[in-house]
Write a protein that holds these residues in place. Structure first.
Motif, PDB file in Angstrom:
ATOM      1  N   ASP A  73     -38.529 -13.093  -2.025  1.00 45.95           N
ATOM      2  CA  ASP A  73     -39.034 -14.219  -2.586  1.00 45.95           C
ATOM      3  C   ASP A  73     -39.174 -15.241  -1.686  1.00 45.95           C
ATOM      4  O   ASP A  73     -38.250 -14.845  -0.907  1.00 45.95           O
ATOM      5  CB  ASP A  73     -37.655 -14.714  -3.832  1.00 45.95           C
ATOM      6  CG  ASP A  73     -37.931 -16.289  -3.989  1.00 45.95           C
ATOM      7  OD1 ASP A  73     -39.623 -16.481  -3.956  1.00 45.95           O
ATOM      8  OD2 ASP A  73     -37.769 -17.503  -4.569  1.00 45.95           O
ATOM      9  N   PRO A  74     -39.938 -15.448  -1.430  1.00 45.70           N
ATOM     10  CA  PRO A  74     -39.806 -16.486   0.027  1.00 45.70           C
ATOM     11  C   PRO A  74     -39.327 -17.846   0.273  1.00 45.70           C
ATOM     12  O   PRO A  74     -38.997 -18.326   1.186  1.00 45.70           O
ATOM     13  CB  PRO A  74     -41.717 -16.589  -0.011  1.00 45.70           C
ATOM     14  CG  PRO A  74     -42.568 -16.524  -1.419  1.00 45.70           C
ATOM     15  CD  PRO A  74     -41.331 -15.511  -2.091  1.00 45.70           C
ATOM     16  N   LEU A  75     -38.813 -18.887  -0.842  1.00 43.37           N
ATOM     17  CA  LEU A  75     -37.772 -19.755  -0.654  1.00 43.37           C
ATOM     18  C   LEU A  75     -37.063 -19.567  -0.423  1.00 43.37           C
ATOM     19  O   LEU A  75     -36.299 -19.885  -0.416  1.00 43.37           O
ATOM     20  CB  LEU A  75     -38.485 -20.616  -1.744  1.00 43.37           C
ATOM     21  CG  LEU A  75     -39.734 -20.722  -2.392  1.00 43.37           C
ATOM     22  CD1 LEU A  75     -40.143 -21.890  -3.263  1.00 43.37           C
ATOM     23  CD2 LEU A  75     -40.100 -21.847  -1.657  1.00 43.37           C
ATOM     24  N   THR A  76     -36.312 -17.586  -1.018  1.00 51.98           N
ATOM     25  CA  THR A  76     -34.730 -17.610  -0.520  1.00 51.98           C
ATOM     26  C   THR A  76     -34.272 -16.984   0.287  1.00 51.98           C
ATOM     27  O   THR A  76     -35.369 -16.547   1.160  1.00 51.98           O
ATOM     28  CB  THR A  76     -34.059 -16.848  -1.734  1.00 51.98           C
ATOM     29  OG1 THR A  76     -34.938 -17.032  -2.911  1.00 51.98           O
ATOM     30  CG2 THR A  76     -33.066 -16.556  -1.334  1.00 51.98           C
ATOM     31  N   PRO A  77     -33.531 -18.020   1.283  1.00 52.16           N
ATOM     32  CA  PRO A  77     -32.834 -17.719   2.939  1.00 52.16           C
ATOM     33  C   PRO A  77     -32.490 -16.378   2.811  1.00 52.16           C
ATOM     34  O   PRO A  77     -31.752 -16.246   1.638  1.00 52.16           O
ATOM     35  CB  PRO A  77     -31.946 -18.853   2.906  1.00 52.16           C
ATOM     36  CG  PRO A  77     -32.794 -20.343   2.028  1.00 52.16           C
ATOM     37  CD  PRO A  77     -32.790 -19.141   0.843  1.00 52.16           C
ATOM     38  N   ARG A  78     -32.649 -15.416   3.688  1.00 55.22           N
ATOM     39  CA  ARG A  78     -32.785 -13.911   3.587  1.00 55.22           C
ATOM     40  C   ARG A  78     -31.898 -13.844   4.980  1.00 55.22           C
ATOM     41  O   ARG A  78     -31.985 -14.599   5.941  1.00 55.22           O
ATOM     42  CB  ARG A  78     -33.707 -12.720   3.327  1.00 55.22           C
ATOM     43  CG  ARG A  78     -34.922 -13.030   2.323  1.00 55.22           C
ATOM     44  CD  ARG A  78     -33.933 -13.054   1.395  1.00 55.22           C
ATOM     45  NE  ARG A  78     -34.610 -12.431   0.132  1.00 55.22           N
ATOM     46  CZ  ARG A  78     -33.287 -12.496  -1.493  1.00 55.22           C
ATOM     47  NH1 ARG A  78     -32.951 -11.581  -1.505  1.00 55.22           N
ATOM     48  NH2 ARG A  78     -34.594 -12.443  -2.291  1.00 55.22           N
ATOM     49  N   LEU A  79     -30.828 -12.781   5.139  1.00 59.36           N
ATOM     50  CA  LEU A  79     -30.234 -12.586   6.713  1.00 59.36           C
ATOM     51  C   LEU A  79     -31.786 -12.261   7.736  1.00 59.36           C
ATOM     52  O   LEU A  79     -30.694 -12.819   8.669  1.00 59.36           O
ATOM     53  CB  LEU A  79     -29.138 -11.058   6.315  1.00 59.36           C
ATOM     54  CG  LEU A  79     -28.053 -11.290   5.160  1.00 59.36           C
ATOM     55  CD1 LEU A  79     -27.679  -9.419   5.197  1.00 59.36           C
ATOM     56  CD2 LEU A  79     -27.812 -12.345   5.864  1.00 59.36           C
ATOM     57  N   TRP A  80     -32.248 -11.702   7.102  1.00 62.17           N
ATOM     58  CA  TRP A  80     -33.124 -11.367   8.457  1.00 62.17           C
ATOM     59  C   TRP A  80     -34.175 -12.743   8.750  1.00 62.17           C
ATOM     60  O   TRP A  80     -35.685 -12.282   9.853  1.00 62.17           O
ATOM     61  CB  TRP A  80     -33.987 -10.193   8.099  1.00 62.17           C
ATOM     62  CG  TRP A  80     -34.613 -10.039   6.713  1.00 62.17           C
ATOM     63  CD1 TRP A  80     -36.329 -10.465   6.122  1.00 62.17           C
ATOM     64  CD2 TRP A  80     -34.242  -9.641   5.718  1.00 62.17           C
ATOM     65  NE1 TRP A  80     -36.739 -10.173   4.918  1.00 62.17           N
ATOM     66  CE2 TRP A  80     -34.927 -10.023   4.624  1.00 62.17           C
ATOM     67  CE3 TRP A  80     -33.174  -8.978   5.335  1.00 62.17           C
ATOM     68  CZ2 TRP A  80     -35.132 -10.092   3.653  1.00 62.17           C
ATOM     69  CZ3 TRP A  80     -32.608  -8.637   3.915  1.00 62.17           C
ATOM     70  CH2 TRP A  80     -33.502  -9.223   2.947  1.00 62.17           C
ATOM     71  N   MET A  81     -34.201 -14.177   8.004  1.00 63.66           N
ATOM     72  CA  MET A  81     -34.345 -15.556   8.289  1.00 63.66           C
ATOM     73  C   MET A  81     -34.452 -15.846   8.804  1.00 63.66           C
ATOM     74  O   MET A  81     -33.350 -16.419   8.317  1.00 63.66           O
ATOM     75  CB  MET A  81     -35.682 -15.584   6.724  1.00 63.66           C
ATOM     76  CG  MET A  81     -37.219 -14.418   5.939  1.00 63.66           C
ATOM     77  SD  MET A  81     -36.918 -14.423   4.376  1.00 63.66           S
ATOM     78  CE  MET A  81     -37.145 -16.031   4.470  1.00 63.66           C
ATOM     79  N   ALA A  82     -35.380 -17.192   9.226  1.00 62.61           N
ATOM     80  CA  ALA A  82     -35.155 -18.078  10.125  1.00 62.61           C
ATOM     81  C   ALA A  82     -35.840 -19.425   9.247  1.00 62.61           C
ATOM     82  O   ALA A  82     -37.180 -19.210   9.485  1.00 62.61           O
ATOM     83  CB  ALA A  82     -34.767 -18.515  11.307  1.00 62.61           C
ATOM     84  N   MET A  83     -35.470 -20.402   9.267  1.00 61.94           N
ATOM     85  CA  MET A  83     -36.654 -21.571   8.418  1.00 61.94           C
ATOM     86  C   MET A  83     -36.319 -23.021   8.906  1.00 61.94           C
ATOM     87  O   MET A  83     -34.731 -23.216   9.566  1.00 61.94           O
ATOM     88  CB  MET A  83     -36.628 -21.340   7.727  1.00 61.94           C
ATOM     89  CG  MET A  83     -35.512 -22.056   6.237  1.00 61.94           C
ATOM     90  SD  MET A  83     -35.786 -21.437   4.774  1.00 61.94           S
ATOM     91  CE  MET A  83     -36.692 -19.591   4.224  1.00 61.94           C
ATOM     92  N   GLU A  84     -36.790 -23.363   8.962  1.00 62.01           N
ATOM     93  CA  GLU A  84     -36.993 -25.632   9.166  1.00 62.01           C
ATOM     94  C   GLU A  84     -37.963 -26.023   8.193  1.00 62.01           C
ATOM     95  O   GLU A  84     -38.833 -25.365   8.284  1.00 62.01           O
ATOM     96  CB  GLU A  84     -36.851 -26.251  10.561  1.00 62.01           C
ATOM     97  CG  GLU A  84     -37.138 -26.650  10.986  1.00 62.01           C
ATOM     98  CD  GLU A  84     -35.692 -27.629  10.903  1.00 62.01           C
ATOM     99  OE1 GLU A  84     -35.400 -28.803  10.735  1.00 62.01           O
ATOM    100  OE2 GLU A  84     -34.684 -26.771  10.891  1.00 62.01           O
ATOM    101  N   THR A  85     -37.400 -26.557   7.603  1.00 67.63           N
ATOM    102  CA  THR A  85     -38.685 -27.713   7.005  1.00 67.63           C
ATOM    103  C   THR A  85     -38.262 -28.912   6.763  1.00 67.63           C
ATOM    104  O   THR A  85     -37.326 -29.619   6.610  1.00 67.63           O
ATOM    105  CB  THR A  85     -38.039 -27.587   5.250  1.00 67.63           C
ATOM    106  OG1 THR A  85     -37.526 -25.865   4.760  1.00 67.63           O
ATOM    107  CG2 THR A  85     -38.818 -27.964   3.875  1.00 67.63           C
TER     108      THR A  85
END
Length: 318
Positions: free
Chosen positions: A297-309
């Motif tokens: 799911d692209p909206l669920t943060p994962r261990l291998w992801m970084a994000m800024e909203t």
């Protein structure tokens, strides 16, 4: 051959403003002449609100669809009773959507198709044929945009500055990223005109792991007032990939996102509901875990992801 009826609007894009006339023609194709008891056009515009799943609890979900907010409800007689000859008959019409001197109804919100909130305008033509014959009808949706007199005539706010590092993440990340670190900086529009693309730029300054993908998520935030509680749901509108695979460090990447028309509208902060938007910069790093879960799911943060909203205000300007 059965009788066919079609409602054809004058503009191919079906976009109208409240102060403009809705124009078009009623097309009737019939193998024989038919009698009728009148031809009318019904205009309906409403805000449909519903609560389902997500942030809503069990009690709230039982309410389902709430009472719609009526924006437009008019019946216009086009022709009195009579006959329609065989062949193809075209009946032109021109209807003023809103008259400020006569109409004190709800304001005209722009057309929007969301998950929990839908703002829709429909035109339906009815050819009434009495009790012995089924009435003929056809419906078409038309798109409403704000009147030019109500549009903003002000400069757009400057782009918002962002930076993404291991210290800005609110969710757990891979140990390699936590210890080795990464830094992505850039700028992106936080106030964007509806007819212009969402723009900005991004630079990968450092990263302990190779990058798999960089994506821009456009999000809608729909809030519905249910009693004394506000139910808010965030959902994904579209994803735009701006980098595929590892990218060169310290190279500026352009951000260019075209806004989808029916899934977006100017930001609305009304009493019973609100429609807001956000933009998320998502960096996916190459790892064994990301290869095992390629369709997460692209909206669920994962261990291998970084994000800024960041918040995004959509406006319609002159």
């Amino acid at each position: 051959m059965s009788t066919k009826i079609e409602l054809s609007l004058s503009r191919p894009n079906r976009i109208y403003r409240p102060s403009e006339p809705l124009e078009g023609k009623i097309v009737v194709i019939s193998a024989s002449s038919i009698s009728h008891y009148g031809i009318r056009i019904v205009l309906n515009g409403s805000v449909t609100l519903q609560v389902r799943g997500g942030s809503a609890g069990v009690i709230e979900s039982l309410y389902g669809v709430l009472k719609p907010i009526i924006i437009l409800n008019r019946i216009i007689e086009i022709e009195p009773s009579g006959r329609i000859v065989s062949g193809t008959t075209e009946i032109p019409f021109s209807i003023t959507l809103w008259n400020p001197k006569e109409d004190n109804s709800e304001r005209f919100y722009e057309t929007f198709h969301g998950t929990d909130i839908s703002i829709q305008y429909l035109a339906t033509v009815d050819i009434m044929r009495g009790y012995l014959h089924k009435s003929l009808s056809a419906t078409v949706e038309f798109i409403v945009e704000s009147d030019k007199a109500n549009l903003l005539n002000q400069p757009i706010s400057p782009d918002g500055i962002f930076y993404v590092t291991q210290d800005t993440q609110r969710h757990p990340i891979l140990p390699e990223l936590k210890s080795g670190g990464f830094r992505i900086t850039g700028r992106i529009s936080t106030q964007c005109p509806m007819l212009e693309p969402l723009g900005g730029e991004l630079t990968v300054e450092a990263s302990a792991l190779p990058i798999s993908s960089i994506d821009i998520h456009l999000l809608r935030v729909e809030s519905v007032l249910l009693g004394e509680k506000i139910i808010t749901e965030t959902s994904l509108i579209q994803t735009t990939q701006i980098a595929d695979g590892d990218v060169c460090r310290n190279m500026t990447l352009p951000i260019y996102v075209v806004l989808p028309r029916l899934s977006t509208c100017p930001t609305v902060l009304a009493g019973p509901f609100s429609i807001e938007f956000k933009v998320a910069i998502v960096i996916t790093f190459q790892s064994e875990l990301s290869r095992r879960h390629p369709k997460s799911d692209p909206l669920t943060p994962r261990l291998w992801m970084a994000m800024e909203t960041l918040p995004l205000e959509l406006v319609r300007t002159r």
